[in-house]
Every structure is written in structure tokens, then in C-alpha cells.
Design an enzyme around this catalytic site. Sequence first.
Site, PDB file in Angstrom:
ATOM      1  N   TYR A 232       1.864 -14.128  41.666  1.00 36.15           N
ATOM      2  CA  TYR A 232       0.413 -14.226  41.699  1.00 36.15           C
ATOM      3  C   TYR A 232      -0.081 -15.646  41.430  1.00 36.15           C
ATOM      4  O   TYR A 232      -0.798 -15.903  40.462  1.00 36.15           O
ATOM      5  CB  TYR A 232      -0.172 -13.240  40.686  1.00 36.15           C
ATOM      6  CG  TYR A 232      -1.601 -12.849  40.968  1.00 36.15           C
ATOM      7  CD1 TYR A 232      -1.918 -12.114  42.096  1.00 36.15           C
ATOM      8  CD2 TYR A 232      -2.620 -13.217  40.113  1.00 36.15           C
ATOM      9  CE1 TYR A 232      -3.225 -11.762  42.363  1.00 36.15           C
ATOM     10  CE2 TYR A 232      -3.929 -12.875  40.359  1.00 36.15           C
ATOM     11  CZ  TYR A 232      -4.223 -12.139  41.496  1.00 36.15           C
ATOM     12  OH  TYR A 232      -5.521 -11.782  41.758  1.00 36.15           O
TER      13      TYR A 232
ATOM     14  N   GLU B 158      -3.500 -11.323  47.355  1.00 34.13           N
ATOM     15  CA  GLU B 158      -4.921 -10.991  47.438  1.00 34.13           C
ATOM     16  C   GLU B 158      -5.323 -10.571  48.857  1.00 34.13           C
ATOM     17  O   GLU B 158      -6.080  -9.614  49.046  1.00 34.13           O
ATOM     18  CB  GLU B 158      -5.758 -12.199  47.014  1.00 34.13           C
ATOM     19  CG  GLU B 158      -5.941 -12.306  45.526  1.00 34.13           C
ATOM     20  CD  GLU B 158      -6.635 -11.080  44.957  1.00 34.13           C
ATOM     21  OE1 GLU B 158      -7.684 -10.690  45.477  1.00 34.13           O
ATOM     22  OE2 GLU B 158      -6.104 -10.497  44.007  1.00 34.13           O
TER      23      GLU B 158
ATOM     24  N   HIS C 100      -8.011 -16.205  45.074  1.00 34.10           N
ATOM     25  CA  HIS C 100      -9.146 -15.482  45.656  1.00 34.10           C
ATOM     26  C   HIS C 100      -9.923 -16.341  46.651  1.00 34.10           C
ATOM     27  O   HIS C 100     -10.915 -15.894  47.207  1.00 34.10           O
ATOM     28  CB  HIS C 100     -10.101 -14.996  44.561  1.00 34.10           C
ATOM     29  CG  HIS C 100      -9.523 -13.948  43.677  1.00 34.10           C
ATOM     30  ND1 HIS C 100      -8.879 -14.250  42.497  1.00 34.10           N
ATOM     31  CD2 HIS C 100      -9.452 -12.603  43.808  1.00 34.10           C
ATOM     32  CE1 HIS C 100      -8.464 -13.136  41.934  1.00 34.10           C
ATOM     33  NE2 HIS C 100      -8.783 -12.115  42.705  1.00 34.10           N
TER      34      HIS C 100
ATOM     35  N   ASP D 166      -8.111 -20.244  39.036  1.00 29.23           N
ATOM     36  CA  ASP D 166      -7.915 -18.980  39.745  1.00 29.23           C
ATOM     37  C   ASP D 166      -6.469 -18.838  40.241  1.00 29.23           C
ATOM     38  O   ASP D 166      -6.221 -18.439  41.382  1.00 29.23           O
ATOM     39  CB  ASP D 166      -8.917 -18.905  40.911  1.00 29.23           C
ATOM     40  CG  ASP D 166      -8.883 -17.584  41.659  1.00 29.23           C
ATOM     41  OD1 ASP D 166      -8.569 -16.564  41.041  1.00 29.23           O
ATOM     42  OD2 ASP D 166      -9.159 -17.601  42.871  1.00 29.23           O
TER      43      ASP D 166
END
Lengths: 366, 93
Positions: free
Chosen positions: A200, A209, A287, A282
Site C-alpha cells: 500500500y 486503490e 488515492h 497519502d
Amino acid sequence: MCFSLHCSHHHPVACIVPPYMLRVMALRGDPRTAEMARALLKQTEKLRDERAELNRGGLPPAHPISGAFATAAVSPAEGLCCPDRRIHDGQHKAALPGKLIRSEGDGPTGIPDADTAYDAAGQVFSLFAKEYGRNSLDGEGMPLVATVHHRRDYNNAFWNGTQMAYGTGDGKVFRTFLELSVIGHEMAHGVIQHSGGLIYENQSGALNESIADVFGSLALQRALGQEVHQADWLVGRGILGPGINGAALRSMKAPGTAYSDDLLGQDPQPWHMDHFVATSDDNGGVHINSGIPNHAFYLFCAYLGGRAWELPGRIWYRALQTLNNPMASFSDWADQTMDAAIELAGRGSIETVMLRRAWKLVGIAI
Amino acid sequence: MIIEIAAQGGFGGIAAANLHKTIDVQDQPEQMRQDLCEAFEPDQLARLARQPCGDCADRLTYRITVTDDRRTRSFTLREAQIPPDMLDLIDQM
């Protein structure tokens, strides 16, 4: 090799397992192995700070390995039948899962968030079961556990490795997270985890994502019976607060246009590699840069027309099951989708030509 | 003691949606003051930061800065590393 649990007691330099392999083990291993891998990673990180030459542990394998995930997950599950949904009320606290308020087969609770979570979980289960032959998130019928009313004014929804959790939003930036594409997105994180996983951060995190957005959107389109050109391709339509100038959280059709607001600013998603955002925020922009593979999927579907959850969805699902590379780049993923398209539609088919064109249009050559 | 908490990340990835709170513990009621001092004791935060963090898809990351008479210390904690009681405390702040 240094795969035994005894490794955690060794000096890290004596352990030859490279960091990239430890990260895969932390992601895929049983609890003891994962704990060992995380402990070693911590040691490696400490050493990295002290010794710059240990920054890179090596490169991932050049060729995917045929592993357990690939062979088991592409075979339709046996005994596939019904979901086992368990919806809990978090009562605005952080402890999970909270109070069980609706189990499989129970009638509506009258609590809107709980009933939406229940119904939507059924839709997502149905997508994976009927279209792709998958029995729940793990492929083995695991219960679908979800908590609504998680924490107070919580502006988030997430998958924690074993269950989904949904906040109510603060009423200002977000008004809810109980929307089918959002619920499908979170549940798809569970599918990704049980399909070998994607680390991730950076490009692999953005793929994580994007794939979650793809199946979230497909769950919604299938539930509404929409063909490609009827769908809005929005993720999280209607979840932004009443005063926010925006239609949704993300747009797969036109990344970067979902919202434009004084408080939120402009939707930062790029649609092309030329606009890839390099950031440490992030988790490396997971994202943000997901807009690129999101748009490639949209383009592919738009070229083909019809129902996106059918052939395009099957190609993306098959690619996920056969990827076996938790650190995959966008280019790796594009190659994997092409392999899946060749398997499902045939080499030289119009579908593979359109898929190549879609990836090219977002700046990824395959 | 002054506690500053800034969160980022999450499903939306929207900076404006992220929590940002600063609180002076001395201004809080007695019970809250005691709870905050226990939960945000720097050694306790350092211990939490060393905990393994499992799957973090769509979860938040907290930057917690504690300033007392002597010094300022900052910690980065994943949401999954923070005990539920402490998250509830953050929500109450």
C-alpha cells in the site's frame, strides 16, 4: 534462507532475506511469519538510516512465479452459495466490531446505515460470486463483517484486514460513506488482500486503490443494470457534504473533475502518466495516481461498450488473481491485464487491440 | 503539556477532511487531564509507534506532537497502532 522464526533473533545483517521479500511476507504470511517479517523490516529500516548503502535490498523477480494465490484463486469456488453478513453498530466508538445488530437473513433494522451496509454487501458478494466465481472476499466463504457508526464525526471508511468500517462523516466535508461504490471499494480491498496483495504505497498502492475503485464501480453498475455509456463512473457519488461543490470523490471517466471547491480545492487525480504526482503524502499518492489506471479501465470499457462487469471485469479480476507481484508497477499491471485479455478473448482479438489502445492513451505502452 | 494531532490519508485522500487539533492539557477538566496525560505520555507513544501495523488500506496516519516544559517530541502513528480508547479520546478532544 532466513525464513524461520529464529531469524528474528539474528543480527539483521546476518539475515539474507531482502527487504522486498520481507514486505511480501509481512503482507502474505501467517501471523507469526508476518510478525517476524515486520520485526526484521523495522531492523532493516533502522540500519538503512545508519547505513545508506542498505537502502535497496534487491529487485523483485523478473518473472511472476506460479504460486498458491494464482492457482487457487482463478478456479471457481465450490459450494458457492450465499453471503454471511454480520453488521455491527460501532455506537460512535473506535472499538471493533461493536454491537451485532443484523445477521444474515435478519429483517431490516430500521437503522439506515446498517441496512445499506447489509444490502450493499450482498450486491458486492453477488458480483464476485456470480460473475467471477469467487466465494466471498477470501474465496473461502469468509463472513462479511462490517461496522457502521464507527467513531465520532469520522471522515473515513476502511478495510482493516478482517472487516469493513464506516464512519458517518462530519456532515460538513462528508455526509456519509454508505454508498455502494464505496462499500464495493472497501470490500475489494479484502479481495485484493486475499489475492496476494498489493503493497500500500506508491504505484502498487495506487493500483490497490484503482482495483478497489474498479470493482466498487462495477458493483454499482451491475446493481443498476447500467451499460458502459449509461454509467456515471463516479466513485462515492453523493457522499460529499451539502455545501461542497462536487459530485463525488473520484471520477474514472474524467479524473480530476469530481470536485472543485473552496474548502477541498481541485480534485488532484491525473489521467495520464505525464501528470503522475510524486509525493510522500497519502502513502505516496495512492488515492491520487489511481486516476491513471482507473481511466485506462474506463477507456477500455468505453471502447468495448456493453456491460463493464462482464468481459472487462473478468479481465481485471483474472489479472488480479494471476499477478503474484505485490510491488507491481502500473506497467506490470497493464502487462498482466493484457495476458488476461489474451487468455479470455484471444490473441489478436479486437479486445486486446482496444486494451492496448486504452493503456497507451494514459501513457503506458504494452 | 500541549498536544497537537494532525491526521492524513483515508479513503478520500482529501486534506481538508483531515483532523487537526491542538489542546492545552492544563485547560481540561481533571478527569480529561488525567486521561490525556496517561494516553499521550511520550514513552507510551514511542512504544505504540513500534507496534506492528497490519493492513492499512484507507486508514489514517496521525502525527502527534507533545510539548512539555522541557522539550517537544513528535511521533507518527498509524491508526491501526492506536488503541481504541485512545482514538475515542482523540475524538473527544
